[in-house]
Scaffold this active site. Structure first.
Site, PDB file in Angstrom:
ATOM      1  N   ASP A 137       0.848  -1.189   0.000  1.00  0.00           N
ATOM      2  CA  ASP A 137       0.000   0.000   0.000  1.00  0.00           C
ATOM      3  C   ASP A 137       0.883   1.239   0.000  1.00  0.00           C
ATOM      4  OD1 ASP A 137      -1.670  -2.164   0.693  1.00  0.00           O
ATOM      5  OD2 ASP A 137      -3.019  -0.871   1.821  1.00  0.00           O
ATOM      6  N   LYS A 200      -7.269   3.193  -3.318  1.00  0.00           N
ATOM      7  CA  LYS A 200      -7.630   3.240  -1.895  1.00  0.00           C
ATOM      8  C   LYS A 200      -7.806   4.696  -1.487  1.00  0.00           C
ATOM      9  CE  LYS A 200      -5.347   2.012   2.506  1.00  0.00           C
ATOM     10  NZ  LYS A 200      -4.168   1.323   3.096  1.00  0.00           N
ATOM     11  N   LYS A 236     -10.605  -0.025  -2.169  1.00  0.00           N
ATOM     12  CA  LYS A 236     -10.431  -0.126  -0.722  1.00  0.00           C
ATOM     13  C   LYS A 236     -10.663   1.218  -0.041  1.00  0.00           C
ATOM     14  CE  LYS A 236      -6.986  -1.274   2.838  1.00  0.00           C
ATOM     15  NZ  LYS A 236      -5.618  -1.783   3.106  1.00  0.00           N
TER      16      LYS A 236
END
Length: 291
Positions: A137, A200, A236
């Site tokens: 991430d 995300k 996400k």
């Protein structure tokens, strides 16, 4: 890449007020139908169980991993979380302790500010994969994006993506810093064009994190990208999603915009720490503080 050409190919000129009104309508019309135990279980199954604190220790990560390992013994019939998310230095601990077949995600590349050298970003991301991370991430260079340096933002993502193969790349837009629906949509396009496997919302480290409006805009970008290219990018929301109600709100929007093909833990995750216990409380019917 010609970013004017990229943006012109999509509907980037979104109105913040229209987005807000559309989201309100979706939730008014569809939330109640999704607010049930089956959806709560599915949301739990989509969680990246997260600890990202400066005082994290190997003991804390081991304890979290052991909770994951023993989950099915305590909650038979309830699906386990999707992954654990930790700092790079604690990936090896998670890998050594986990026995359940879930993902190991690591934040990297100068998380959460992304204000470091590209060489450091690439090296940290690659080292996390070497330690056992199956997902990385990263945060976009928000300052460069806001200055209009789109090529630099694109190049950084693409270089990190190449360095971590075959691990999945989740690209955090930090939507609270981007502020407008148009910026969020454009950043989504850049991330997807550069090879993001997931986009995300947030780091959880600033005041404004995942909002229903950000989820709507990013899911619209994913839908539009999929229709234009055939490439399926995953989603996400993270940061600020802590209650069952908030999780169901995001689930409802994803279902409305993207449909059932995204309603699984390979295509839709929650980045959360408190959410797991709150969902368990809703599912079990009594206050539960397992994780």
């Amino acid at each position: 890449m010609d970013f004017n050409e990229l943006f012109d190919a999509y509907n980037c000129h979104l109105s913040d007020d229209e987005v807000k009104n559309t989201v309100a309508t979706i939730l008014k019309d569809e939330f109640d139908a999704n607010n049930n135990i089956d959806v709560w279980k599915q949301c739990l199954h989509q969680i990246d169980l997260t600890t990202l604190n400066g005082d994290d220790t190997t003991a804390k990560v081991k304890k979290m991993a052991q909770k994951v390992n023993e989950f099915s013994q305590h909650f038979p019939g309830i699906p386990n979380v999707a992954a654990m998310c930790v700092y790079p230095a604690l990936v090896e601990t998670a890998k050594q302790t986990l026995t359940e077949p879930i993902g190991i995600a690591a934040v990297a590349a100068g998380f959460p500010a992304s204000q470091t050298f590209i060489e450091v970003k690439v090296a940290e991301s690659a080292l996390a994969v070497h330690a056992g991370a199956t997902e990385i991430d990263i945060v976009i260079s928000q300052g460069k994006f806001l200055e209009g340096k789109y090529q630099e933002v694109f190049d950084e993502i693409a270089e990190i993506k190449a360095a971590i193969a075959p691990a999945h790349l989740k690209v955090i837009l930090e939507t609270g810093a981007l502020k407008t629906a148009e910026n969020i949509y454009k950043a989504s396009l850049i991330a997807m064009a550069a090879g993001a496997d997931f986009i995300k919302t947030s780091t959880g480290k600033i005041a404004v994190n995942a909002t229903p409006e950000a989820t709507y805009v990013m899911c619209c970008a994913i839908r539009d990208w999929h229709e234009a290219t055939g490439q399926k990018v995953n989603y996400k929301p993270a940061g600020g999603v802590s209650t069952t109600e908030e999780a169901v709100q995001h689930y409802t929007i994803v279902k409305h915009v993207l449909g059932k093909d995204w309603l699984n833990n390979e295509s839709f995750r929650f980045g959360a720490s408190r959410l797991a216990n709150n969902l368990l409380t809703s599912i079990v019917g009594t206050e539960t503080k397992y994780f």
